[in-house]
Structures are given as structure tokens and as C-alpha cells.
Design an enzyme around this catalytic site. Structure first.
Site, PDB file in Angstrom:
ATOM      1  N   ASP A  84      32.454  14.881  -2.529  1.00  0.00           N
ATOM      2  CA  ASP A  84      32.898  15.866  -3.520  1.00  0.00           C
ATOM      3  C   ASP A  84      34.238  15.447  -4.120  1.00  0.00           C
ATOM      4  O   ASP A  84      35.089  14.898  -3.421  1.00  0.00           O
ATOM      5  CB  ASP A  84      33.135  17.240  -2.834  1.00  0.00           C
ATOM      6  CG  ASP A  84      31.911  17.731  -2.074  1.00  0.00           C
ATOM      7  OD1 ASP A  84      30.786  17.408  -2.507  1.00  0.00           O
ATOM      8  OD2 ASP A  84      32.088  18.383  -1.042  1.00  0.00           O
TER       9      ASP A  84
ATOM     10  N   ASP B  55      42.295  21.916  -2.596  1.00  0.00           N
ATOM     11  CA  ASP B  55      41.531  21.502  -1.384  1.00  0.00           C
ATOM     12  C   ASP B  55      42.473  20.742  -0.464  1.00  0.00           C
ATOM     13  O   ASP B  55      42.584  20.996   0.730  1.00  0.00           O
ATOM     14  CB  ASP B  55      40.413  20.500  -1.762  1.00  0.00           C
ATOM     15  CG  ASP B  55      39.156  21.147  -2.320  1.00  0.00           C
ATOM     16  OD1 ASP B  55      38.582  20.590  -3.268  1.00  0.00           O
ATOM     17  OD2 ASP B  55      38.776  22.208  -1.796  1.00  0.00           O
TER      18      ASP B  55
ATOM     19  N   GLU C  75      36.405  19.437   6.526  1.00  0.00           N
ATOM     20  CA  GLU C  75      35.476  18.970   5.485  1.00  0.00           C
ATOM     21  C   GLU C  75      36.145  17.895   4.635  1.00  0.00           C
ATOM     22  O   GLU C  75      35.498  17.048   4.041  1.00  0.00           O
ATOM     23  CB  GLU C  75      35.078  20.168   4.626  1.00  0.00           C
ATOM     24  CG  GLU C  75      34.092  19.872   3.523  1.00  0.00           C
ATOM     25  CD  GLU C  75      34.022  21.028   2.552  1.00  0.00           C
ATOM     26  OE1 GLU C  75      34.781  21.014   1.569  1.00  0.00           O
ATOM     27  OE2 GLU C  75      33.219  21.935   2.781  1.00  0.00           O
ATOM     28  N   GLU C  76      37.479  17.924   4.582  1.00  0.00           N
ATOM     29  CA  GLU C  76      38.227  16.998   3.710  1.00  0.00           C
ATOM     30  C   GLU C  76      38.597  15.696   4.413  1.00  0.00           C
ATOM     31  O   GLU C  76      39.336  14.882   3.870  1.00  0.00           O
ATOM     32  CB  GLU C  76      39.494  17.677   3.175  1.00  0.00           C
ATOM     33  CG  GLU C  76      39.248  18.924   2.357  1.00  0.00           C
ATOM     34  CD  GLU C  76      38.316  18.673   1.157  1.00  0.00           C
ATOM     35  OE1 GLU C  76      38.296  17.526   0.661  1.00  0.00           O
ATOM     36  OE2 GLU C  76      37.629  19.603   0.745  1.00  0.00           O
TER      37      GLU C  76
ATOM     38  N   ASP D  31      36.488  24.313   6.846  1.00  0.00           N
ATOM     39  CA  ASP D  31      36.367  24.018   5.421  1.00  0.00           C
ATOM     40  C   ASP D  31      37.637  24.615   4.822  1.00  0.00           C
ATOM     41  O   ASP D  31      37.695  25.826   4.594  1.00  0.00           O
ATOM     42  CB  ASP D  31      35.098  24.681   4.862  1.00  0.00           C
ATOM     43  CG  ASP D  31      34.968  24.453   3.367  1.00  0.00           C
ATOM     44  OD1 ASP D  31      33.952  24.901   2.791  1.00  0.00           O
ATOM     45  OD2 ASP D  31      35.892  23.861   2.758  1.00  0.00           O
TER      46      ASP D  31
ATOM     47  N   LEU E 206      39.103  24.746   1.972  1.00  0.00           N
ATOM     48  CA  LEU E 206      38.969  25.550   0.775  1.00  0.00           C
ATOM     49  C   LEU E 206      37.525  25.483   0.300  1.00  0.00           C
ATOM     50  O   LEU E 206      37.019  24.410  -0.042  1.00  0.00           O
ATOM     51  CB  LEU E 206      39.907  25.057  -0.338  1.00  0.00           C
ATOM     52  CG  LEU E 206      40.288  26.173  -1.311  1.00  0.00           C
ATOM     53  CD1 LEU E 206      41.185  27.196  -0.612  1.00  0.00           C
ATOM     54  CD2 LEU E 206      40.991  25.631  -2.504  1.00  0.00           C
ATOM     55  N   ASP E 207      36.852  26.622   0.329  1.00  0.00           N
ATOM     56  CA  ASP E 207      35.446  26.670  -0.076  1.00  0.00           C
ATOM     57  C   ASP E 207      35.361  27.293  -1.473  1.00  0.00           C
ATOM     58  O   ASP E 207      36.024  28.277  -1.766  1.00  0.00           O
ATOM     59  CB  ASP E 207      34.665  27.531   0.927  1.00  0.00           C
ATOM     60  CG  ASP E 207      33.235  27.732   0.458  1.00  0.00           C
ATOM     61  OD1 ASP E 207      32.464  26.762   0.478  1.00  0.00           O
ATOM     62  OD2 ASP E 207      32.927  28.853  -0.001  1.00  0.00           O
TER      63      ASP E 207
ATOM     64  N   GLU F 130      30.244  24.937   7.239  1.00  0.00           N
ATOM     65  CA  GLU F 130      29.896  26.135   6.448  1.00  0.00           C
ATOM     66  C   GLU F 130      28.782  26.955   7.107  1.00  0.00           C
ATOM     67  O   GLU F 130      28.929  28.139   7.353  1.00  0.00           O
ATOM     68  CB  GLU F 130      29.483  25.694   5.038  1.00  0.00           C
ATOM     69  CG  GLU F 130      30.649  25.087   4.241  1.00  0.00           C
ATOM     70  CD  GLU F 130      30.202  24.259   3.035  1.00  0.00           C
ATOM     71  OE1 GLU F 130      29.252  23.466   3.144  1.00  0.00           O
ATOM     72  OE2 GLU F 130      30.832  24.412   1.971  1.00  0.00           O
TER      73      GLU F 130
END
Ligand code: AHG
Ligand code: MN
Ligand code: MN
Length: 337
Positions: free
Chosen positions: A62, A68, A91-92, A113, A115-116, A282
Site C-alpha cells: 500500500d 500512517d 501493518e507498516e 494497524d 492507521l486504518d 484487521e
């Protein structure tokens, strides 16, 4: 009514819970402090240079937005020195995040996560932070944790929750004794209990899915989505389509109002045959909350919390929300197979 803070709630209402330990309470408080900092930046977004893209891609491919990256850095910085974790995953970041030797370690593992919904940042649409807390099975907490320490089933989570940065900043979490919601009162900087022991309606009137992918779904998935539009289906009611494109916001609305959120496998991107959403970051935390609130979460066939993760950033199809609605999804996949 005397406003109840998260800490009070944890200690008062869950004193029987093994999760009301000092370690866990301080873990939650450090998470809350991080969320307050992120919330402040989200609410100012556009005034600083915090908007836009960093030009990089994350482990899932992404495009990384500055917010993020900011949220990820705030959480890692604050949580690595909290003395309650032996590892993290974000997630990052592609691989396991170790706790530097100079900081004390604890028995918990944080999966997040940061920042979703980040594609919505510039449009002032609600976004959020999703978190999962596991206990390490390792005997020696001082060694570096490896993937096997983190690849635990969702059913192993000792706590799960999310922050949603919207018209107000709300925190929802569970330690396995019900789902509880707190709203940030900016005037005192405290999250105060706003809804206790949330029970999601057994059947909703909302279905949430990105219908633009219709032609990339297989026939059974098309039948699943059609069921929520068919006035003659045995669901027996007219549904509305509500899809914000921020999982936390769509999930939170459906948790309170009832309904089903769907992100099926689609065949747009051969690199991601299992859909876009990530199991550990998530699906698993939200599945824990959904089940604690009386709902369900499946990949169409299997219970999300039973899935055995093989990779840190593994994707999964996700159907989550009101029991009757999710059961309908499962029935159609079962007939379709
Ligand atoms: P993230 O911002 O953490 O990458 O998550 C975005 C996810 C989720 O929030 C949302 O439900 C989904 O992306 C929307 O995807 P589509 O735009 O493909 O519908
Ligand atoms: Mn996300
Ligand atoms: Mn994200």
C-alpha cells in the site's frame, strides 16, 4: 452519573479478570496516550505537513501516507519503552519489531494497524487504529522474538480493540469480558465510559461491501451479496448499503446498528488472491470484538478466530457482524461449495 475512566473500568468491572494486572493496565494506558497524540494530529491534519504520501510502499504494497507513518512511529516509540511488551508487529513494517535491549520487557505482544482507512484522511472521513494483544508463549522473554511467537490464532488474543478518530475519538475494546466503549473528553483528556457491554443486534439492516468489484467475484460471492438486495430472500427485510471505505468506521457503525461488513476475495489483483484485508492486523482483532458482542466473523467458510496464520501480513476474506447476517453468508458458501 460519575464518569468512569478506562482504568477505573478495567479495575472495577473486571477485577476478576486476569487482565486487570498492573502490566496490562499500563499497556492500555500507553496505547491510550499514543491514541491521544494521533487523534490530535488527525484533528489538525491539513494544518501541518502531515498530509499526503511518503512516496514509500508498506509490506502489503500500500502507498504509505504521512499519517500512517506518523501513527506507526508514535505507537512504536511509546510502546517499546512501556516495559510491558516483548515484541510488536505493525501493518507498516514487514517484519517483527523487537524491543531494544535498553528497555525492560514484558510478557505481551502488540499487533497493530496504526492507521486504518488512510485513503480517507484528506477527505476528513473517520479513520482509526486497530490493536490486538497476545501473551508470549516464550519461556525466555529476553531473547529476540521471532515469527513463530507472533503467528498465533485470533482465539489466543487476550485483548483486542480500536480507536476511531471521527466526530469524536472513541475507544472500543474487549479483554474477553464483554465489549466496552469510551469517548475522549478533550476538556479533561480522558476516555470516559460511553457504552458498556455492547451487544450487536442479532440481525441488521445494513450490508457493507465495495460493489465496484462485482465482476471480480466468483458466482457464489455474487449470490452472497445479492441475498442482501433480494426482497424475497429469507432474510425477510430490506437492507441499506453503507460503505465508508474505512474498515474501523464501517465496523463500528455495524457493531452498534447491526449489519454485515464484507470484503470478499476478488480477482482484480493476482498478487492478492485472498482479498485486501489482513488477518492479524484487521480481521482477527475485529473478529474478537464481534464475537464478544454476540456477532460472528468468518472468511466465508472458517471462523476467523480459528485461522492459523502462516505469514505476518497474510490476507483473508472477511464477513463480519450480526449473527443472522453472517450465518446467511456461510449458508450460501456452504451451498455453493
Ligand atoms: P488501511 O488504510 O489500513 O490500508 O486499510 C484500508 C482498508 C480498510 O480500511 C477498508 O475497509 C478497505 O481498505 C477499503 O478498501 P477498498 O477501497 O478496496 O474498498
Ligand atoms: Mn487497515
Ligand atoms: Mn493501515
Amino acid at each position: 452519573m460519575h464518569p468512569i475512566t478506562v482504568t477505573e473500568h478495567l479495575l472495577l468491572h473486571q477485577k476478576k479478570s486476569p487482565m486487570a494486572t498492573g502490566q496490562f493496565t499500563s499497556l492500555l494506558n500507553e496505547l491510550i496516550l499514543s491514541a491521544k497524540v494521533i487523534s490530535r494530529e488527525v484533528n489538525k491534519a491539513g494544518l501541518g505537513d502531515i498530509l499526503g504520501e511518503t512516496g514509500e510502499q508498506n509490506a502489503s504494497g500500500d502507498t504509505v501516507k504521512r499519517l500512517d507513518e506518523f501513527a506507526h512511529r508514535i505507537l512504536v516509540h511509546r510502546m517499546e519503552r512501556a516495559g510491558v511488551l516483548c515484541a510488536m508487529a505493525s501493518e507498516e513494517q514487514a517484519d517483527v519489531i523487537q524491543i531494544p535491549a535498553k528497555f525492560p520487557k514484558g510478557e505481551y505482544i502488540l499487533v497493530m494497524d496504526p492507521l486504518d482507512g488512510s485513503s480517507n484522511i484528506e477527505a476528513n472521513v473517520s479513520i482509526g487504529t486497530i490493536f490486538s494483544i497476545y501473551r508470549s508463549q516464550a519461556k525466555d522473554l529476553d531473547r529476540d522474538m521471532d515469527l513463530s511467537d507472533l503467528l498465533q490464532k485470533g482465539s489466543e488474543q487476550v485483548a483486542a480493540g480500536y480507536f476511531i478518530y471521527g466526530s469524536s475519538t472513541v475507544m472500543v475494546y474487549t479483554t474477553g469480558r464483554g465489549v466496552h466503549g469510551f469517548t475522549l473528553d478533550p476538556s479533561v483528556g480522558e476516555f470516559l465510559l460511553s457504552f458498556s457491554d455492547v451487544q450487536t443486534p442479532d440481525q441488521g439492516k445494513i450490508y457493507s461491501v465495495n460493489e465496484a468489484y462485482w465482476h471480480y467475484w466468483d458466482g457464489t460471492t455474487q449470490r452472497v451479496v445479492s441475498a442482501f438486495k433480494d426482497p424475497n430472500s429469507d432474510l425477510g427485510r430490506l437492507y441499506s448499503l453503507r460503505y465508508i471505505g474505512s474498515l474501523v468506521a464501517d465496523f463500528h457503525r455495524n457493531l452498534l446498528y447491526g449489519g454485515v461488513f464484507m470484503y470478499p476475495t476478488d480477482y482484480r489483483d493476482p498478487k492478492n488472491p485472498k482479498g485486501k484485508l489482513r488477518l492479524l492486523f484487521e480481521a482477527a482483532p475485529l473478529a474478537k470484538i464481534a464475537e464478544e458482542a454476540g456477532g460472528m466473523a468468518t472468511d466465508g467458510v472458517n471462523r476467523i478466530l480459528d485461522l492459523d496464520p502462516r505469514e505476518l501480513h497474510q490476507r483473508t476474506p472477511l464477513f463480519i457482524g450480526s449473527r443472522r447476517d453472517v450465518q446467511k453468508v456461510k449458508d450460501i458458501y456452504e451451498q455453493g461449495s
